[in-house]
Scaffold this motif. Structure first.
Motif, short mmCIF file in Angstrom:
data_model
loop_
_atom_site.label_atom_id
_atom_site.label_comp_id
_atom_site.label_asym_id
_atom_site.label_seq_id
_atom_site.Cartn_x
_atom_site.Cartn_y
_atom_site.Cartn_z
N LYS A 129 0.83 -1.21 0.00
CA LYS A 129 0.00 0.00 0.00
C LYS A 129 0.86 1.25 0.00
CE LYS A 129 -3.75 -2.33 2.48
NZ LYS A 129 -4.49 -2.43 3.76
N ILE A 130 1.95 1.23 0.77
CA ILE A 130 2.87 2.37 0.81
C ILE A 130 3.49 2.59 -0.58
CG2 ILE A 130 5.08 3.19 1.73
CD1 ILE A 130 4.34 1.80 4.36
N SER A 131 3.85 1.50 -1.24
CA SER A 131 4.46 1.60 -2.58
C SER A 131 3.49 2.22 -3.58
CB SER A 131 4.88 0.20 -3.06
OG SER A 131 5.87 -0.35 -2.22
N VAL A 132 2.22 1.82 -3.49
CA VAL A 132 1.21 2.39 -4.39
C VAL A 132 1.07 3.89 -4.13
CG1 VAL A 132 -1.26 2.42 -4.95
CG2 VAL A 132 -0.07 0.23 -4.67
N GLY A 133 1.06 4.27 -2.86
CA GLY A 133 0.95 5.69 -2.51
C GLY A 133 2.13 6.50 -3.03
N PHE A 136 1.95 6.88 -6.80
CA PHE A 136 0.97 7.91 -7.17
C PHE A 136 1.57 9.30 -6.99
CE2 PHE A 136 -2.70 10.68 -6.13
CZ PHE A 136 -3.41 10.53 -7.33
N ALA A 137 2.29 9.51 -5.89
CA ALA A 137 2.94 10.80 -5.65
C ALA A 137 4.01 11.08 -6.71
CB ALA A 137 3.57 10.81 -4.26
N PHE A 138 4.72 10.02 -7.12
CA PHE A 138 5.72 10.16 -8.19
C PHE A 138 5.06 10.59 -9.49
CE2 PHE A 138 8.07 8.47 -11.80
CZ PHE A 138 9.36 8.94 -11.56
N LEU A 139 3.90 10.01 -9.79
CA LEU A 139 3.17 10.37 -11.01
C LEU A 139 2.74 11.84 -10.98
CD1 LEU A 139 1.82 9.58 -13.67
CD2 LEU A 139 -0.18 8.83 -12.35
N LEU A 140 2.26 12.29 -9.83
CA LEU A 140 1.86 13.69 -9.69
C LEU A 140 3.06 14.62 -9.87
CD1 LEU A 140 -0.62 13.55 -6.65
CD2 LEU A 140 -1.17 13.74 -9.08
N SER A 141 4.21 14.22 -9.32
CA SER A 141 5.43 15.03 -9.47
C SER A 141 5.87 15.09 -10.92
CB SER A 141 6.56 14.44 -8.61
OG SER A 141 6.26 14.54 -7.24
N PHE A 142 5.73 13.98 -11.61
CA PHE A 142 6.10 13.95 -13.03
C PHE A 142 5.19 14.86 -13.84
CE2 PHE A 142 5.42 12.23 -17.31
CZ PHE A 142 6.73 12.27 -17.80
N ILE A 143 3.89 14.83 -13.54
CA ILE A 143 2.94 15.71 -14.23
C ILE A 143 3.28 17.17 -13.96
CG2 ILE A 143 0.52 16.45 -14.33
CD1 ILE A 143 -0.26 13.54 -13.74
N GLY A 144 3.60 17.47 -12.69
CA GLY A 144 3.99 18.84 -12.33
C GLY A 144 5.25 19.27 -13.06
N TYR A 145 6.22 18.36 -13.14
CA TYR A 145 7.47 18.66 -13.85
C TYR A 145 7.22 18.89 -15.34
CZ TYR A 145 12.05 17.85 -15.99
OH TYR A 145 13.19 17.97 -16.74
N TYR A 146 6.38 18.06 -15.92
CA TYR A 146 6.14 18.12 -17.37
C TYR A 146 5.43 19.41 -17.78
CZ TYR A 146 4.74 16.59 -22.03
OH TYR A 146 4.56 16.50 -23.39
N PHE A 147 4.46 19.83 -16.97
CA PHE A 147 3.66 20.99 -17.34
C PHE A 147 4.18 22.30 -16.75
CE2 PHE A 147 0.57 17.55 -18.00
CZ PHE A 147 0.12 17.87 -19.28
N SER A 148 5.13 22.24 -15.85
CA SER A 148 5.65 23.46 -15.25
C SER A 148 6.48 24.26 -16.27
CB SER A 148 6.52 23.12 -14.04
OG SER A 148 7.03 24.30 -13.46
N THR A 149 6.33 25.57 -16.21
CA THR A 149 7.07 26.44 -17.14
C THR A 149 8.22 27.17 -16.45
OG1 THR A 149 5.48 28.23 -16.71
CG2 THR A 149 5.05 26.79 -18.61
N LEU A 150 8.21 27.18 -15.13
CA LEU A 150 9.26 27.86 -14.36
C LEU A 150 10.43 26.91 -14.09
CD1 LEU A 150 7.05 29.75 -11.75
CD2 LEU A 150 8.06 30.69 -13.85
N THR A 151 11.64 27.41 -14.27
CA THR A 151 12.84 26.61 -14.06
C THR A 151 12.95 26.12 -12.63
OG1 THR A 151 14.02 27.88 -15.77
CG2 THR A 151 15.36 26.58 -14.25
N LEU A 152 12.66 26.99 -11.66
CA LEU A 152 12.74 26.61 -10.25
C LEU A 152 11.75 25.50 -9.93
CD1 LEU A 152 13.89 27.08 -7.44
CD2 LEU A 152 12.15 28.85 -7.08
N SER A 153 10.53 25.63 -10.44
CA SER A 153 9.51 24.60 -10.20
C SER A 153 9.93 23.27 -10.79
CB SER A 153 8.17 25.05 -10.81
OG SER A 153 7.71 26.22 -10.18
N LYS A 154 10.52 23.33 -11.99
CA LYS A 154 10.98 22.08 -12.62
C LYS A 154 12.06 21.40 -11.78
CE LYS A 154 10.02 22.55 -17.56
NZ LYS A 154 9.40 21.21 -17.68
N ARG A 155 12.96 22.20 -11.22
CA ARG A 155 14.02 21.63 -10.38
C ARG A 155 13.43 20.99 -9.12
NH1 ARG A 155 18.73 26.37 -10.53
NH2 ARG A 155 19.38 26.01 -12.70
#
Length: 250
Positions: A129-133, A136-155
């Motif tokens: 269950k912890i691994s699934v959680g 899921f958080a990794f997927l959200l971070s990837f989405i944030g990284y992919y769609f972010s336009t700011l360099t600091l946010s991407k880092r």
């Protein structure tokens, strides 16, 4: 029509098992412990019902009759279905006081101990269950990284992804380790009043140690009607298979 019949039979079976369980509980409350045992055992045998509460109540009934082996055995089975339950652990502790043998536990040391302490924090289902959680958080971070336009946010998202990836690897590894340990671990309880642990899988083997009813052993292998066992203090030997009952026999 056939599906409806199957559902009806299933509901009837569950209802009957529940009513039998309540009957066993009523017998226990009235001090009729052997009769309660008969009801609980019949539920397991006839209705194939498995629940932590059922094994716990069965263990309580045997404990009231001062029967060490079956009480410990059923408490251990209850803990398999509901690990770390405080009531189960507490009653198991009292049941062990009925036993004669005092076998010391030799703890692991060094790196192996550190690994076991870490993976043993949770059972393998919780690690899953912890691994699934984390995934899921990794997927959200990837989405944030992919769609972010700011360099600091991407880092920030990239660093977060790296940390989560490491955490995911650790949780998956811990879960696999605990699953392997669970599958290979074969605990058993001695039911014979007195059993001789022998040096070889035959009666001609030298007696290494005597074990009494209620002692816990770990089965390593089976040869004919003999089982090679290990005690928590590291002692190894062979026991007649008929003198013990393995806990994981669901």
């Amino acid at each position: 029509m056939k599906n409806i019949l199957y559902v009806f039979l299933l509901i009837s079976q569950v209802f009957f098992a529940q009513s039998s369980f309540e009957k066993g509980n009523a017998l226990y409350q009235n001090g009729k412990y052997q009769e309660a045992i008969d009801v609980y055992e019949n539920i397991i045998k006839e209705d194939k019902q498995q629940s932590a509460e059922l094994y716990f109540n069965l263990g309580n009934s045997y404990y009231k009759l001062n029967k060490a082996a079956p009480s410990i055995y059923n408490y251990e089975k209850a803990l398999l279905l509901k690990p770390e339950d405080a009531a189960f652990l507490n009653n198991l502790k009292f049941a062990k006081k009925l036993t004669i043998d005092e076998i010391k536990e030799v703890p692991k040391v060094g790196f192996a101990k550190l690994i076991q302490n870490f993976t043993g924090i949770f059972d393998y289902n919780t690690w899953a269950k912890i691994s699934v959680g984390i995934a899921f958080a990794f997927l959200l971070s990837f989405i944030g990284y992919y769609f972010s336009t700011l360099t600091l946010s991407k880092r920030i998202y990239f660093i977060g992804m790296f940390i989560l990836l490491v955490a995911l690897t650790l949780s998956v590894s811990a879960g696999m380790s605990e699953k392997s340990h669970f599958d290979n671990d074969r605990p058993a309880i001695v039911f014979s009043e007195l059993s001789e642990v022998r040096s070889e899988p035959q009666k001609a083997g030298n007696a290494i140690i005597l074990l009494h009813e209620g002692a816990k052993v770990y089965v390593m292998e089976t040869v004919g009607s003999w089982k090679k066992i290990e005690l928590t203090d590291g002692t190894e030997g062979w026991l007649d298979a008929s003198t013990i009952k393995e806990i994981k026999n669901f």
